[in-house]
Design a protein around this motif. Structure first.
Motif, PDB file in Angstrom:
ATOM      1  N   LYS A   1      -2.293  12.163  -3.118  1.00  0.00           N
ATOM      2  CA  LYS A   1      -1.870  10.850  -3.628  1.00  0.00           C
ATOM      3  C   LYS A   1      -0.496  10.949  -4.270  1.00  0.00           C
ATOM      4  N   TRP A   2       0.261   9.866  -4.169  1.00  0.00           N
ATOM      5  CA  TRP A   2       1.539   9.778  -4.871  1.00  0.00           C
ATOM      6  C   TRP A   2       1.462   8.593  -5.816  1.00  0.00           C
ATOM      7  N   ILE A   3       1.536   8.862  -7.108  1.00  0.00           N
ATOM      8  CA  ILE A   3       1.416   7.796  -8.105  1.00  0.00           C
ATOM      9  C   ILE A   3       2.709   6.977  -8.103  1.00  0.00           C
ATOM     10  N   SER A   4       2.592   5.678  -7.984  1.00  0.00           N
ATOM     11  CA  SER A   4       3.786   4.846  -7.751  1.00  0.00           C
ATOM     12  C   SER A   4       3.809   3.586  -8.614  1.00  0.00           C
TER      13      SER A   4
ATOM     14  N   CYS B   1      11.005  14.016  -7.837  1.00  0.00           N
ATOM     15  CA  CYS B   1      11.042  13.342  -6.536  1.00  0.00           C
ATOM     16  C   CYS B   1      10.282  14.154  -5.502  1.00  0.00           C
ATOM     17  N   GLY B   2       9.572  13.442  -4.634  1.00  0.00           N
ATOM     18  CA  GLY B   2       8.892  14.085  -3.511  1.00  0.00           C
ATOM     19  C   GLY B   2       9.303  13.396  -2.214  1.00  0.00           C
ATOM     20  N   ILE B   3       9.233  14.143  -1.133  1.00  0.00           N
ATOM     21  CA  ILE B   3       9.665  13.612   0.172  1.00  0.00           C
ATOM     22  C   ILE B   3       8.545  13.822   1.186  1.00  0.00           C
ATOM     23  N   LEU B   4       8.229  12.785   1.926  1.00  0.00           N
ATOM     24  CA  LEU B   4       7.184  12.878   2.943  1.00  0.00           C
ATOM     25  C   LEU B   4       7.755  12.437   4.294  1.00  0.00           C
TER      26      LEU B   4
ATOM     27  N   GLY C   1       0.234   5.088  -2.468  1.00  0.00           N
ATOM     28  CA  GLY C   1       1.354   5.997  -2.201  1.00  0.00           C
ATOM     29  C   GLY C   1       0.801   7.343  -1.734  1.00  0.00           C
ATOM     30  N   ARG C   2       1.488   7.939  -0.762  1.00  0.00           N
ATOM     31  CA  ARG C   2       0.943   9.157  -0.161  1.00  0.00           C
ATOM     32  C   ARG C   2       1.851  10.358  -0.315  1.00  0.00           C
ATOM     33  N   GLY C   3       1.245  11.496  -0.582  1.00  0.00           N
ATOM     34  CA  GLY C   3       1.961  12.757  -0.558  1.00  0.00           C
ATOM     35  C   GLY C   3       1.602  13.463   0.744  1.00  0.00           C
ATOM     36  N   ARG C   4       1.873  14.760   0.800  1.00  0.00           N
ATOM     37  CA  ARG C   4       1.549  15.498   2.021  1.00  0.00           C
ATOM     38  C   ARG C   4       0.049  15.764   2.107  1.00  0.00           C
ATOM     39  N   ARG C   5      -0.413  15.922   3.328  1.00  0.00           N
ATOM     40  CA  ARG C   5      -1.812  16.258   3.634  1.00  0.00           C
ATOM     41  C   ARG C   5      -2.823  15.467   2.798  1.00  0.00           C
TER      42      ARG C   5
ATOM     43  N   ILE D   1      11.433   4.524  -7.560  1.00  0.00           N
ATOM     44  CA  ILE D   1      12.071   4.136  -6.297  1.00  0.00           C
ATOM     45  C   ILE D   1      11.164   4.648  -5.189  1.00  0.00           C
ATOM     46  N   TRP D   2      10.478   3.733  -4.544  1.00  0.00           N
ATOM     47  CA  TRP D   2       9.528   4.086  -3.482  1.00  0.00           C
ATOM     48  C   TRP D   2      10.095   3.506  -2.195  1.00  0.00           C
ATOM     49  N   MET D   3      10.554   4.410  -1.326  1.00  0.00           N
ATOM     50  CA  MET D   3      11.377   3.937  -0.215  1.00  0.00           C
ATOM     51  C   MET D   3      11.124   4.774   1.032  1.00  0.00           C
ATOM     52  N   SER D   4      11.181   4.120   2.189  1.00  0.00           N
ATOM     53  CA  SER D   4      11.055   4.853   3.458  1.00  0.00           C
ATOM     54  C   SER D   4      12.202   4.463   4.366  1.00  0.00           C
ATOM     55  N   ILE D   5      12.695   5.448   5.118  1.00  0.00           N
ATOM     56  CA  ILE D   5      13.820   5.208   6.030  1.00  0.00           C
ATOM     57  C   ILE D   5      13.363   5.507   7.459  1.00  0.00           C
TER      58      ILE D   5
ATOM     59  N   ASP E   1       0.851  -1.198   0.000  1.00  0.00           N
ATOM     60  CA  ASP E   1       0.000   0.000   0.000  1.00  0.00           C
ATOM     61  C   ASP E   1       0.887   1.249   0.000  1.00  0.00           C
ATOM     62  N   SER E   2       1.701   1.396   1.053  1.00  0.00           N
ATOM     63  CA  SER E   2       2.605   2.545   1.124  1.00  0.00           C
ATOM     64  C   SER E   2       3.808   2.157   1.979  1.00  0.00           C
ATOM     65  N   THR E   3       4.998   2.452   1.505  1.00  0.00           N
ATOM     66  CA  THR E   3       6.198   2.099   2.288  1.00  0.00           C
ATOM     67  C   THR E   3       6.231   2.899   3.590  1.00  0.00           C
TER      68      THR E   3
HETATM   69  C1  BT5 Z   1       5.243  14.643  -1.950  1.00  0.00           C
HETATM   70  O1  BT5 Z   1       4.027  15.131  -1.558  1.00  0.00           O
HETATM   71  O2  BT5 Z   1       5.878  15.044  -2.877  1.00  0.00           O
HETATM   72  C2  BT5 Z   1       5.708  13.448  -1.129  1.00  0.00           C
HETATM   73  C3  BT5 Z   1       5.775  12.190  -1.925  1.00  0.00           C
HETATM   74  C4  BT5 Z   1       6.385  11.060  -1.137  1.00  0.00           C
HETATM   75  C5  BT5 Z   1       6.257   9.754  -1.842  1.00  0.00           C
HETATM   76  C6  BT5 Z   1       6.993   8.661  -1.114  1.00  0.00           C
HETATM   77  S1  BT5 Z   1       7.106   7.206  -2.033  1.00  0.00           S
HETATM   78  C7  BT5 Z   1       7.660   6.334  -0.677  1.00  0.00           C
HETATM   79  C8  BT5 Z   1       6.877   6.825   0.517  1.00  0.00           C
HETATM   80  N1  BT5 Z   1       5.650   6.092   0.683  1.00  0.00           N
HETATM   81  C9  BT5 Z   1       4.576   6.892   0.516  1.00  0.00           C
HETATM   82  O3  BT5 Z   1       3.376   6.506   0.596  1.00  0.00           O
HETATM   83  N2  BT5 Z   1       4.971   8.149   0.230  1.00  0.00           N
HETATM   84  C10 BT5 Z   1       6.410   8.250   0.238  1.00  0.00           C
HETATM   85  P1  BT5 Z   1       3.383  16.481  -2.108  1.00  0.00           P
HETATM   86  O4  BT5 Z   1       4.392  17.582  -2.035  1.00  0.00           O
HETATM   87  O5  BT5 Z   1       2.132  16.621  -1.353  1.00  0.00           O
HETATM   88  O6  BT5 Z   1       3.114  16.193  -3.626  1.00  0.00           O
HETATM   89  C11 BT5 Z   1       2.047  15.397  -4.053  1.00  0.00           C
HETATM   90  C12 BT5 Z   1       1.677  15.843  -5.456  1.00  0.00           C
HETATM   91  O7  BT5 Z   1       2.708  15.467  -6.385  1.00  0.00           O
HETATM   92  C13 BT5 Z   1       0.410  15.207  -5.991  1.00  0.00           C
HETATM   93  O8  BT5 Z   1      -0.723  15.937  -5.599  1.00  0.00           O
HETATM   94  C14 BT5 Z   1       0.630  15.268  -7.510  1.00  0.00           C
HETATM   95  O9  BT5 Z   1       0.312  16.551  -7.997  1.00  0.00           O
HETATM   96  C15 BT5 Z   1       2.133  15.102  -7.649  1.00  0.00           C
HETATM   97  N3  BT5 Z   1       2.528  13.704  -7.922  1.00  0.00           N
HETATM   98  C16 BT5 Z   1       1.900  12.556  -7.559  1.00  0.00           C
HETATM   99  N4  BT5 Z   1       2.594  11.479  -7.917  1.00  0.00           N
HETATM  100  C17 BT5 Z   1       3.714  11.942  -8.553  1.00  0.00           C
HETATM  101  C18 BT5 Z   1       4.829  11.312  -9.151  1.00  0.00           C
HETATM  102  N5  BT5 Z   1       5.002   9.995  -9.150  1.00  0.00           N
HETATM  103  N6  BT5 Z   1       5.778  12.126  -9.688  1.00  0.00           N
HETATM  104  C19 BT5 Z   1       5.663  13.468  -9.691  1.00  0.00           C
HETATM  105  N7  BT5 Z   1       4.614  14.110  -9.137  1.00  0.00           N
HETATM  106  C20 BT5 Z   1       3.651  13.359  -8.566  1.00  0.00           C
END
Ligand code: BT5
Length: 325
Positions: free
Chosen positions: A124-127, A186-189, A117-121, A132-136, A89-91
């Motif tokens: 969604k994070w498309i994965s 790349c995004g960081i959560l 996959g989750r982004g902030r607040r 590379i979907w990774m958590s430390i 589901d999510s790392t």
């Molecule tokens: C982030 O959130 O950028 C944090 C992303 C963290 C993902 C990692 S993957 C491993 C670990 N496990 C998880 O479940 N999450 C972490 P934010 O700044 O809120 O950006 C989210 C926004 O980025 C979305 O609303 C989209 O607009 C865009 N987005 C979604 N998937 C993307 C992708 N694969 N590449 C680029 N942009 C994306």
């Protein structure tokens, strides 16, 4: 067993090794050898097995398997324990559970694909496959208020890794996006768990669009996203990228623990694509703050110079780079 077979094949650098040699080193029979070679092939390794010449490794796998990550890993503790999933589901969710159960600092969780996959607040994070979907998991002795420093130092580590390895226009968009040109790669959560005003653990989730086909993303996300494969015109080796990243990450984290966050901030500023840009920060609740980004302070807050010349500190929000009006 597969790891031991791989070790022999790698040691021989693509040359044939006789099955008799492998079975005698590993004390297994021919059937077991064949079964394990078949598993390795299923994992994406290209192996040539010929009756006369023996067995040799032609090409490594594209999967980010723990064996591949650990093979040339130069860290002291980050990534020494790896939990690997082909689908999860999510790392970050898995890492939080492991941290609750006492997983040691430096444990990583990695997956080929994420279904939630989750982004902030809650974003969604498309994965899909290829990323590379990774958590430390970290257990830093810092106050919860200092946790944003970890996000900034992780951003520096990702940007530096990509910059050192590839000739790309990489930089950081405040606070946590790594861009190539103006597109997110790349995004960081960061998710922290605090007890009695001390951090129990922190999970840092890192999503890198390494070999992802961004063409399959929904159009609103696609226009702002890119992948290393797309930028370079060829696939990259995900395990090597992870090894390099984990080493830089560990160096940064050790420096931060020794009180050297100011030095990391200097690097952040150099890598920043936000400082010097005109930005709009969309705050939670819908308020928008506009101005020229002139710096970040020691807590990682963005400093904006507004049109009337006043300075404004912004602690959090969605930052958009805009043309100066
Ligand atoms: C982030 O959130 O950028 C944090 C992303 C963290 C993902 C990692 S993957 C491993 C670990 N496990 C998880 O479940 N999450 C972490 P934010 O700044 O809120 O950006 C989210 C926004 O980025 C979305 O609303 C989209 O607009 C865009 N987005 C979604 N998937 C993307 C992708 N694969 N590449 C680029 N942009 C994306």
């Amino acid at each position: 067993m597969q790891d031991q077979i791989l070790e022999i094949l790698y040691k021989n650098k693509g040359k044939y090794v006789s099955p008799a040699e492998i079975t005698s080193i590993l004390n297994i029979n021919q059937d077991e050898l064949e079964k394990n070679v078949a598993i390795l092939e299923e994992c994406g390794y290209i192996i040539d097995s010929s009756y006369e010449s023996g067995i040799r490794l032609i090409e490594s796998t594209h999967l980010v398997l723990p064996y591949e990550i650990k093979r040339e890993l130069k860290t002291n503790y980050i990534g020494h324990k790896i939990h690997y999933f082909s689908k999860i589901d999510s790392t970050n969710i898995a890492a939080k559970k492991l941290a609750e159960d006492g997983a040691p600092e430096g444990t990583i969780v990695i997956a080929e694909t994420q279904t939630r996959g989750r982004g902030r607040r809650g974003k969604k994070w498309i994965s899909p496959a290829g990323g590379i979907w990774m958590s430390i998991i970290l257990r830093p002795e810092i106050s919860p208020a200092e946790a944003p420093q970890l996000t900034l130092m992780t951003g520096v580590a990702v940007a530096k890794t990509i910059k050192n390895k590839f000739d790309l226009d990489v930089g950081i968009k405040w606070p946590n996006d790594i861009l190539i040109g103006s597109k997110k790669v790349c995004g960081i959560l960061t998710e922290a768990n605090a007890k009695f005003n001390t951090l129990d653990y922190v999970v840092i989730g890192i999503g890198i669009d390494a070999n992802v086909a961004t063409e399959s993303f929904p159009s609103d996300i696609r226009i702002n996203a890119t992948s290393l494969k797309k930028e370079l015109g060829e696939e990259i080796n995900g395990s090597e990228l992870i090894q390099d990243f984990l080493k830089i990450f560990e160096d940064n984290y050790d420096a931060l623990k020794k009180g050297q966050f100011p030095e990391i901030l200097v690097e952040w500023r150099k890598l920043s694509k936000t400082i010097g840009s005109y930005v709009e920060v969309h705050k939670q609740g819908g308020k928008i703050v506009k101005g020229e980004a002139i710096g970040i302070n020691k807590d990682g807050a963005l400093i904006l110079e507004r049109e009337n010349g006043n300075l404004r500190k912004v602690i959090s929000g969605e930052c958009l780079h805009r043309e100066k009006p």
